[in-house]
Write a protein that holds these residues in place. Structure first.
Motif, mmCIF file in Angstrom:
data_model
loop_
_atom_site.group_PDB
_atom_site.id
_atom_site.type_symbol
_atom_site.label_atom_id
_atom_site.label_comp_id
_atom_site.label_asym_id
_atom_site.label_seq_id
_atom_site.Cartn_x
_atom_site.Cartn_y
_atom_site.Cartn_z
ATOM 1 N N SER A 186 -27.491 41.077 26.941
ATOM 2 C CA SER A 186 -26.290 40.258 26.831
ATOM 3 C C SER A 186 -26.567 38.942 26.111
ATOM 4 C CB SER A 186 -25.734 39.956 28.221
ATOM 5 O OG SER A 186 -24.704 38.984 28.140
ATOM 6 N N PRO A 187 -25.697 38.555 25.158
ATOM 7 C CA PRO A 187 -25.860 37.263 24.482
ATOM 8 C C PRO A 187 -25.360 36.084 25.301
ATOM 9 C CG PRO A 187 -23.980 38.423 23.587
ATOM 10 C CD PRO A 187 -24.610 39.357 24.580
ATOM 11 N N VAL A 188 -24.808 36.337 26.485
ATOM 12 C CA VAL A 188 -24.335 35.246 27.346
ATOM 13 C C VAL A 188 -25.535 34.432 27.830
ATOM 14 C CG1 VAL A 188 -23.133 34.657 29.478
ATOM 15 C CG2 VAL A 188 -22.302 36.550 28.057
ATOM 16 N N ARG A 189 -25.462 33.121 27.691
ATOM 17 C CA ARG A 189 -26.565 32.231 28.057
ATOM 18 C C ARG A 189 -26.480 31.877 29.544
ATOM 19 N NH1 ARG A 189 -25.811 27.250 25.524
ATOM 20 N NH2 ARG A 189 -28.026 26.869 25.164
ATOM 21 N N GLU A 226 -29.563 39.508 19.511
ATOM 22 C CA GLU A 226 -30.098 39.004 18.255
ATOM 23 C C GLU A 226 -28.992 38.606 17.277
ATOM 24 O OE1 GLU A 226 -33.253 41.645 20.042
ATOM 25 O OE2 GLU A 226 -31.070 41.587 19.907
ATOM 26 N N LEU A 227 -27.898 39.364 17.271
ATOM 27 C CA LEU A 227 -26.776 39.026 16.403
ATOM 28 C C LEU A 227 -26.199 37.660 16.766
ATOM 29 C CD1 LEU A 227 -25.028 42.507 16.228
ATOM 30 C CD2 LEU A 227 -25.928 41.242 14.262
ATOM 31 N N MET A 228 -26.136 37.377 18.062
ATOM 32 C CA MET A 228 -25.593 36.092 18.515
ATOM 33 C C MET A 228 -26.572 34.949 18.251
ATOM 34 S SD MET A 228 -22.780 35.080 19.993
ATOM 35 C CE MET A 228 -22.281 33.355 20.176
ATOM 36 N N ILE A 229 -27.844 35.191 18.540
ATOM 37 C CA ILE A 229 -28.842 34.121 18.465
ATOM 38 C C ILE A 229 -29.321 33.861 17.043
ATOM 39 C CG2 ILE A 229 -31.154 33.413 19.213
ATOM 40 C CD1 ILE A 229 -28.999 33.297 21.393
ATOM 41 N N ASP A 230 -29.499 34.910 16.253
ATOM 42 C CA ASP A 230 -30.119 34.755 14.933
ATOM 43 C C ASP A 230 -29.159 34.900 13.765
ATOM 44 O OD1 ASP A 230 -32.891 34.237 15.495
ATOM 45 O OD2 ASP A 230 -33.007 36.259 16.289
ATOM 46 N N ASP A 231 -28.090 35.663 13.939
ATOM 47 C CA ASP A 231 -27.145 35.872 12.850
ATOM 48 C C ASP A 231 -26.037 34.809 12.908
ATOM 49 O OD1 ASP A 231 -25.277 36.776 11.021
ATOM 50 O OD2 ASP A 231 -25.602 38.887 11.457
ATOM 51 N N ALA A 249 -17.006 35.734 17.813
ATOM 52 C CA ALA A 249 -18.312 36.368 18.011
ATOM 53 C C ALA A 249 -18.143 37.810 18.461
ATOM 54 C CB ALA A 249 -19.137 35.583 19.030
ATOM 55 N N HIS A 250 -17.201 38.050 19.390
ATOM 56 C CA HIS A 250 -16.962 39.410 19.867
ATOM 57 C C HIS A 250 -16.497 40.307 18.715
ATOM 58 C CE1 HIS A 250 -16.255 37.760 24.188
ATOM 59 N NE2 HIS A 250 -17.532 38.017 23.967
ATOM 60 N N ASP A 251 -15.608 39.778 17.878
ATOM 61 C CA ASP A 251 -15.126 40.549 16.721
ATOM 62 C C ASP A 251 -16.294 40.925 15.814
ATOM 63 O OD1 ASP A 251 -12.522 40.333 17.595
ATOM 64 O OD2 ASP A 251 -11.990 38.695 16.222
ATOM 65 N N TYR A 252 -17.160 39.972 15.561
ATOM 66 C CA TYR A 252 -18.283 40.185 14.650
ATOM 67 C C TYR A 252 -19.262 41.210 15.219
ATOM 68 C CZ TYR A 252 -22.067 39.038 11.390
ATOM 69 O OH TYR A 252 -23.045 39.100 10.428
ATOM 70 N N ILE A 253 -19.618 41.023 16.482
ATOM 71 C CA ILE A 253 -20.600 41.918 17.111
ATOM 72 C C ILE A 253 -20.023 43.325 17.259
ATOM 73 C CG2 ILE A 253 -21.948 42.357 19.209
ATOM 74 C CD1 ILE A 253 -22.181 39.296 19.501
ATOM 75 N N PHE A 254 -18.739 43.418 17.615
ATOM 76 C CA PHE A 254 -18.119 44.742 17.717
ATOM 77 C C PHE A 254 -18.078 45.429 16.354
ATOM 78 C CE2 PHE A 254 -14.583 47.753 17.808
ATOM 79 C CZ PHE A 254 -14.911 48.492 18.935
ATOM 80 N N GLY A 255 -17.831 44.646 15.306
ATOM 81 C CA GLY A 255 -17.851 45.214 13.961
ATOM 82 C C GLY A 255 -19.211 45.780 13.598
ATOM 83 N N LYS A 256 -20.263 45.077 13.994
ATOM 84 C CA LYS A 256 -21.626 45.566 13.750
ATOM 85 C C LYS A 256 -21.908 46.827 14.580
ATOM 86 C CE LYS A 256 -23.245 42.414 10.884
ATOM 87 N NZ LYS A 256 -23.739 42.743 9.523
ATOM 88 N N LEU A 257 -21.378 46.857 15.805
ATOM 89 C CA LEU A 257 -21.537 48.052 16.631
ATOM 90 C C LEU A 257 -20.866 49.244 15.957
ATOM 91 C CD1 LEU A 257 -22.401 49.446 19.299
ATOM 92 C CD2 LEU A 257 -20.208 48.720 20.265
ATOM 93 N N ALA A 258 -19.671 49.023 15.423
ATOM 94 C CA ALA A 258 -18.949 50.099 14.739
ATOM 95 C C ALA A 258 -19.754 50.618 13.541
ATOM 96 C CB ALA A 258 -17.579 49.603 14.289
#
Length: 332
Positions: A186-189, A226-231, A249-258
């Motif tokens: 999880s990217p949640v801190r 990694e997408l949240m922390i480094d991208d 962020a959710h939109d971006y990460i979900f897009g990468k998942l897709a």
């Protein structure tokens, strides 16, 4: 000129299709991704035990479910007239112990069925920091706002985490040999644990996830952390609390998942459904009974009827019919 380190995760060997069955378990990020998948009309059982942060509790609950084990009678707790269970999140509650027991047994049973039928299980690991109930010596999934003196907080050793997860994977494999497990961190801190301890915790989870994917070819890793922390790597992609990723962020990460996990037909459907969803959300600026709006609704109805051959859009069809009936009533 590049201002961030963009990367694309590796493609999964087994791709998610429109007819895939998915179960999500884990932190609040698992729930976010599960909701996104469900919104795109996939069949998803989303976080049936509520938000679970630590792998120890995830492994315990899934094993209980698959072995048809009843909730521990000694783990129920009452606070201000409301009953909870230390192995489950506080979103699962009841006004009596008996009612809660029935609810938890049903959740375990539903999860058992879903896992055995699933194609994919998304496990989102939140933290390696656990809270142990001092009287029983057992790790809790949630403290349910009980006094802090009842618990001991500590960092779970990676060897024990690895053992718990390996036992879980063996149980999952026996229950459903066709299952693909998608691990994420999880990217949640977890800043309440302090930033240094959060980093140690995430590191342990990441190492463990890496090892599990090396040893099991049916376990894959999706790099949400990694997408949240480094991208993305910018506080503008967090909510105001600077802890939870925001909608961007959710939109971006979900897009990468897709990109990484969806097959070609599902990608095509997602694009099509996104346009239909925008149309469903559209409201005319002035007159919702005009000829132009009726034509818009008629076109939307035809799109939904075509999609109904692939997915369940009964609720959306009912809504469009309701809007069209409003136009007819206006004429009358």
């Amino acid at each position: 000129m590049q201002f961030h380190t963009e990367f694309s995760p590796e493609s999964f060997p087994n791709r998610i299709a429109l007819n895939s069955r998915i179960v999500t378990i884990g932190s609040c990020f698992a729930e976010v991704m599960g909701r996104r998948l469900s919104d795109h009309k996939l069949t998803v059982l989303d976080n049936p035990f509520g938000t679970i942060f630590n792998p120890v509790s995830m492994a315990k609950l899934l094993t209980m479910s698959l072995n048809a084990t009843l909730p521990d009678e000694n783990r129920y707790v009452e606070r201000a007239g409301i009953w909870f269970h230390y192995d489950f999140h506080s979103s699962l509650w009841a006004t009596s112990k008996d009612l809660l027991r029935s609810k938890l047994i049903q959740q375990l049973s539903d999860t058992n069925t879903a896992i055995r039928q699933a194609d994919f299980l998304i496990l989102t690991l939140g933290s390696a920091v656990v809270y142990r109930h001092i009287d029983t010596g057992k790790v809790v999934a949630n403290c349910h706002k009980m006094p802090g003196k009842l618990f001991e907080k500590y960092l779970y050793q990676i060897d024990h985490l690895r053992d718990d997860m390996n036992r879980l994977l063996k149980t999952l494999r026996n229950a459903n040999p066709k299952l693909t497990v998608i691990l994420t961190v999880s990217p949640v801190r977890h800043t309440r644990e302090t930033i240094p301890l959060n980093q140690v915790s995430k590191s342990l989870l990441r190492v463990m996830a890496h090892e599990l994917t090396i040893w099991n070819d049916w376990v894959v890793y999706f790099p949400a952390y990694e997408l949240m922390i480094d991208d993305l790597r910018d506080y503008r992609f967090y909510e105001a609390d600077l802890v939870h990723p925001n909608k961007q962020a959710h939109d971006y990460i979900f897009g990468k998942l897709a990109e990484s996990a969806f097959d070609a037909s599902l990608c095509h459907f997602v694009a099509e459904w996104s346009q239909v969803s925008k149309s469903l959300a559209h409201r005319p600026l002035y007159d919702d009974t005009s000829v132009a709006h009726r034509q818009f609704l008629a076109k939307l109805l035809a799109q939904l009827e075509a999609l109904s051959k692939k997915v369940d859009v009964s609720a959306e069809l009912a809504e469009v019919h309701r809007r069209l009936e409003k136009c007819v009533m206006h004429d009358a």
